[in-house]
Design an enzyme around this catalytic site. Structure first.
Site, mmCIF file in Angstrom:
data_model
loop_
_atom_site.group_PDB
_atom_site.id
_atom_site.type_symbol
_atom_site.label_atom_id
_atom_site.label_comp_id
_atom_site.label_asym_id
_atom_site.label_seq_id
_atom_site.Cartn_x
_atom_site.Cartn_y
_atom_site.Cartn_z
ATOM 1 N N THR A 287 1.115 -1.124 -0.193
ATOM 2 C CA THR A 287 0.119 0.008 0.027
ATOM 3 C C THR A 287 0.809 1.178 0.002
ATOM 4 O OG1 THR A 287 -1.571 -1.105 1.220
ATOM 5 C CG2 THR A 287 -1.882 1.251 1.159
ATOM 6 N N HIS B 283 2.102 1.860 -3.684
ATOM 7 C CA HIS B 283 0.824 2.546 -4.310
ATOM 8 C C HIS B 283 1.031 4.005 -4.187
ATOM 9 C CE1 HIS B 283 -0.998 -1.063 -6.252
ATOM 10 N NE2 HIS B 283 -1.064 -1.486 -4.976
#
Length: 351
Positions: A41, A44
């Site tokens: 994450t 990202h």
């Protein structure tokens, strides 16, 4: 305090030295961060992909995988003491909805995440509600405790169904998929097959006990992929399909292949998040009588108790950590993560 923050709406992450130490309330604890781990994450957010652009407020201190020490607490906190070594559940829930009140906090409809919706753990200090804090046993290192968040995802995914004596297919050999190999082997799975396109991580999976780690990059279409998987199954003595499927990739071809090679009555846990639409063969699900379970986060706190107990019982997750860097080398850490030639990357926040 020092922190890593998303300061601009563009790729990258930036270090700051003048972030205010967060204030804690009546039911909160103030944690001095010792170690953090870089998550997919976080990558990202670093890359500033479409999901991040639609989700992350800027500026934002990111990060949610951590281990630290309680240095202050609100007057209402009785569950931890100053000096306790802790990690914490990064999903903050409302406590009022039907699922929260039923003890199913991982299914809260109003979940928000540290490092995603509110200040994260890539900082010298973090404030967290005491109810989200988990004390670390003395037998577990800060490095391992900083990976409790993804390890919890792996535990929740893998142990949603019985693995003992079962043939298990894992699609996706990212860090969580690699943890799942360790868990499945520790729990007595019979055969473990894992697929990916990253040979570095596939070799890690072999080292962790996978029966077969198959590189699916060479196969041009779905038919070739399924044909090769059936050959693998035959080579290792499988006469029927897989009993348990653990989907970690979010890749359409991986999910389709998994449905094709599952045994009748098979069970699937789905953790991988797709970047786009997924086409599903509903016929395979219906006529094989498959059971599917979506996984989001960790069961609070049953998952945490399970993984702690398994670590104390001898499950060795240390090899999942391949790189340890000081926080000042954070840029190198993100580049290593982007390369895919790694397991977990740990950042040390000591002075």
């Amino acid at each position: 305090m020092k922190a890593l923050a998303k300061l601009k709406k563009q790729p990258g992450i930036w270090i700051i030295n003048d972030a205010p130490i967060p204030e804690y309330g009546y039911n909160d604890v103030l944690i001095k961060i010792k170690k953090t781990a870089i998550c997919g994450t976080d990558l990202h957010i670093y890359n500033w992909d479409k999901w991040s652009q639609n989700t992350i407020p800027v500026p934002m201190i990111t990060g949610h995988e951590f281990a630290g020490e309680v240095v202050a607490k609100g007057d209402g906190v009785t569950s931890v003491d100053i000096g306790d070594r802790v990690s914490g559940e990064g999903h903050l829930v409302c406590g009022q909805c039907r699922n929260c009140r039923a003890g199913k906090r991982h299914l809260c409809r109003k979940t928000i995440g540290i490092g995603v919706n509110v200040q994260g753990a890539f900082a010298e200090y973090l404030v967290m509600p005491a109810v989200n804090v988990f004390k670390i046993p003395d037998s577990i290192s800060d490095d391992i405790a900083s990976t409790f968040d993804p390890m919890g995802n792996a535990i929740h995914t893998a142990l949603s169904f019985n693995l003992t004596g079962e043939d298990v297919l894992i699609t996706g050999a990212g860090p969580i998929g690699l943890m799942v190999v360790k868990i499945a082997r520790f729990c007595g799975a019979r055969r473990i097959v894992i697929t990916d396109i990253n040979e570095y991580r596939l070799q890690m999976a072999r080292d962790f006990g996978a029966t077969v780690a198959l590189n699916v990059a060479p196969f041009k279409n779905q038919d070739e992929l399924v044909k090769q998987m059936r050959k693998v199954m035959s080579d290792i003595g499988m006469t029927e399909g897989f009993d348990v499927g653990l989907e970690m990739s979010g890749i359409n071809s991986a999910i389709s292949m998994m449905l094709d090679v599952m045994n009748h009555g098979g069970k699937l846990s789905l953790l991988g998040i797709s970047a786009g639409d997924i086409s599903v063969d509903w016929g395979a699900i219906l006529f094989k009588g498959l059971t599917l379970k979506g996984i989001y986060g960790r069961e609070m706190f049953e998952t945490w108790y399970l993984m702690t107990s398994m670590l104390q019982a001898g499950m060795d997750m240390n090899p999942i950590i391949t790189h340890r860097l000081h926080i000042d080398e954070f840029q190198k850490g993100f580049e290593i993560m982007k390369s895919g030639q790694c397991g977990k990357v740990i950042l040390d926040w000591s002075s």
